[in-house]
Design a protein around this motif. Structure first.
Motif, mmCIF file in Angstrom:
data_model
loop_
_atom_site.group_PDB
_atom_site.id
_atom_site.type_symbol
_atom_site.label_atom_id
_atom_site.label_comp_id
_atom_site.label_asym_id
_atom_site.label_seq_id
_atom_site.Cartn_x
_atom_site.Cartn_y
_atom_site.Cartn_z
ATOM 1 N N SER A 36 0.856 -1.179 0.000
ATOM 2 C CA SER A 36 0.000 0.000 0.000
ATOM 3 C C SER A 36 0.896 1.234 0.000
ATOM 4 O O SER A 36 1.624 1.472 0.959
ATOM 5 C CB SER A 36 -0.880 -0.035 1.257
ATOM 6 O OG SER A 36 -1.740 1.068 1.276
ATOM 7 N N VAL A 37 0.856 1.992 -1.098
ATOM 8 C CA VAL A 37 1.809 3.088 -1.280
ATOM 9 C C VAL A 37 1.157 4.411 -0.895
ATOM 10 O O VAL A 37 0.722 5.185 -1.743
ATOM 11 C CB VAL A 37 2.307 3.137 -2.747
ATOM 12 C CG1 VAL A 37 3.504 4.068 -2.862
ATOM 13 C CG2 VAL A 37 2.686 1.760 -3.239
ATOM 14 N N ASP A 38 1.090 4.666 0.415
ATOM 15 C CA ASP A 38 0.349 5.819 0.904
ATOM 16 C C ASP A 38 1.257 7.024 1.125
ATOM 17 O O ASP A 38 1.360 7.541 2.241
ATOM 18 C CB ASP A 38 -0.398 5.447 2.200
ATOM 19 C CG ASP A 38 -1.371 4.291 1.977
ATOM 20 O OD1 ASP A 38 -1.861 4.142 0.842
ATOM 21 O OD2 ASP A 38 -1.641 3.537 2.921
ATOM 22 N N VAL A 39 1.905 7.449 0.050
ATOM 23 C CA VAL A 39 2.747 8.647 0.101
ATOM 24 C C VAL A 39 2.116 9.703 -0.802
ATOM 25 O O VAL A 39 1.321 9.366 -1.688
ATOM 26 C CB VAL A 39 4.208 8.331 -0.307
ATOM 27 C CG1 VAL A 39 4.855 7.412 0.720
ATOM 28 C CG2 VAL A 39 4.290 7.713 -1.700
ATOM 29 N N THR A 40 2.446 10.962 -0.588
ATOM 30 C CA THR A 40 1.621 12.035 -1.162
ATOM 31 C C THR A 40 2.246 12.771 -2.351
ATOM 32 O O THR A 40 1.646 13.710 -2.867
ATOM 33 C CB THR A 40 1.268 13.060 -0.059
ATOM 34 O OG1 THR A 40 2.476 13.525 0.541
ATOM 35 C CG2 THR A 40 0.394 12.431 1.014
ATOM 36 N N LYS A 41 3.450 12.351 -2.774
ATOM 37 C CA LYS A 41 4.064 12.977 -3.955
ATOM 38 C C LYS A 41 4.197 11.918 -5.061
ATOM 39 O O LYS A 41 4.616 10.781 -4.785
ATOM 40 C CB LYS A 41 5.473 13.482 -3.618
ATOM 41 C CG LYS A 41 5.505 14.603 -2.587
ATOM 42 C CD LYS A 41 5.392 15.939 -3.272
ATOM 43 C CE LYS A 41 5.720 17.128 -2.392
ATOM 44 N NZ LYS A 41 5.182 17.091 -1.031
#
Ligand code: 5BU
Length: 268
Positions: A36-41
């Protein structure tokens, strides 16, 4: 019934193209890990995905948390999915009436149906949500999961709600609703030839939870004890200290744990 079958054998018998592709990938890459790639950039999303790609069968996104979103991001994700052989799962958790969700799925800035192989929905609004998403997703060969349970403390998806979610999935048909977000085998009462996927978040080898109600179990508890098919890991992998090298090493550690638990389950 599904807990004693190999992913590859289940792939061959499945009628939904995305479920088949996922199960084939799991068998081929020997992995039941979804990161789950929950990064914002956007650049950080792609960096994590490129790192973990060899270890995963699936990448899960929350596309609405990206601050610098452009369609180039989802185009590149789709390209990476082909290059590295994984399925993309946009964790959108649709929850509105059929007409609205079909618009949210097909349109807006994100055009989720164009690039995400799989998405999910709350059964809360009733079967119209499944039909509304299906109008868009079925012709594209996409797949839908229902949220039958959640990992967070105090959630309301329990008991009769969970059983109704399973019944709604059965009524919709497995060529569109291919399984559940759940903490265990919510489909245990089904016939022997039934095959639903169970994807399970709230997985961690180190932390027991976070400050906002998340609750973690180990890959072994999820796959061996509870019979789930795919482990979903976010911060446990992309949040690890030590930079890019450490992220792949940690993904590989979860992959190995999840696969070992699956092999042991088959031989039980
Ligand atoms: P974590 O960093 O491993 O805690 O992230 C878990 C991810 O799974 C995160 O993207 C959540 O939105 C998602 N999730 C969850 O944690 N629990 C649930 O019941 C559902 C989704 Br549904």
């Amino acid at each position: 019934p599904t807990t004693t079958k190999r992913y590859g054998a289940r792939a061959a018998a499945h009628t939904n193209p995305t479920a088949r592709r996922l199960l084939e990938t799991m068998e081929r890459k020997k992995t039941n890990l979804c990161v789950s790639v929950d990064v914002t950039k956007a650049a950080d999303v792609l960096e994590v995905v490129r790192r973990v790609a060899p270890a995963v069968c699936m990448v899960k996104t929350h596309i609405d948390i990206i601050e610098d979103f452009t369609p180039a991001l989802t185009a590149e994700l789709a390209r990476l999915a082909e290059e590295h052989d994984f399925v993309i799962f946009e964790d959108r958790k649709f929850a509105d009436i059929g007409n609205t969700v079909s618009l949210q799925y097909s349109s807006g800035v994100h055009r989720i149906a164009e690039w995400s192989h799989m998405t999910n929905a709350h059964p809360l609004p009733g079967p119209g949500i499944i039909t509304g998403l299906g109008v868009v997703g079925k012709p594209l060969g996409r797949a839908l999961l229902l949220l039958a349970e959640m990992s967070s403390a105090g959630n309301l998806a329990t008991g009769e709600y969970t059983r109704t979610a399973v019944r709604m999935a059965r009524e919709a048909g497995r060529d569109w609703v291919v399984g559940f977000i759940a903490m265990g085998r919510v489909d245990e009462d089904g016939p022997a030839d039934e095959d639903f996927l169970v994807l399970t978040p709230g997985v961690g080898l180190v932390a027991k939870g976070d400050k906002l109600g998340q609750q973690y179990r180990t890959p072994r508890e999820v796959v061996y004890d509870s019979g789930c098919d795919v482990i979903i890991v976010g911060r446990g992998i992309y949040g690890v200290q030590g930079g890019a090298e450490a992220v792949l090493a940690e993904a590989e550690r979860y992959r190995a744990e999840g696969w070992k638990a699956y092999e042991e389950r088959l031989n039980r």
